[in-house]
Scaffold this motif. Structure first.
Motif: not given
Length: 120
Positions: A92-94
């Motif tokens: 998700y944090e990408d």
């Protein structure tokens, strides 16, 4: 002057893969040659950060948060370069807009970037 055109972004589920591509060209390369090129990203509300870079001799750098997941590659043409970023095991944090540029000191010109969204 340098032209940077990024492509390949999209919507992908966590754990999925994407391959980004960048076409870089311009008179700057004719005068100064092609040195270290990299991929950067900027998430909403955050500063742009360097993700990975690769020199013409093959020396690579990866930020800790992408090590063992992303692979950078390049093809040098005459006064142009194609720079790819294979992104695996996406998280998700990408999620961010991804840009290519010289590294670690980018040119003043930036491309439009390509949006990568990791969502279920």
């Amino acid at each position: 002057q340098v032209q940077l055109v990024e492509s390949g972004g999209g919507l992908v589920q966590p754990g999925g893969s994407l391959r980004l591509s960048c076409a870089a060209s311009g008179t700057t390369f004719m005068v100064n040659g092609i040195g270290v090129m990299g991929w950067y990203r900027q998430a909403p509300g955050k500063q742009r950060e360097l993700v990975a870079s690769l020199s013409s001799s093959g020396s690579s750098y990866y930020a800790d948060f992408v090590k063992d997941r992303f692979i950078i590659s390049r093809y040098n043409g005459k006064n142009r370069i194609n720079l790819d970023l294979q992104m695996n095991s996406l998280k998700y944090e990408d999620t961010a807009v991804y840009y290519c540029n010289r590294a670690p000191t980018p040119y003043g010109d930036w491309g439009q970037g390509t949006q990568v969204t990791v969502s279920s």
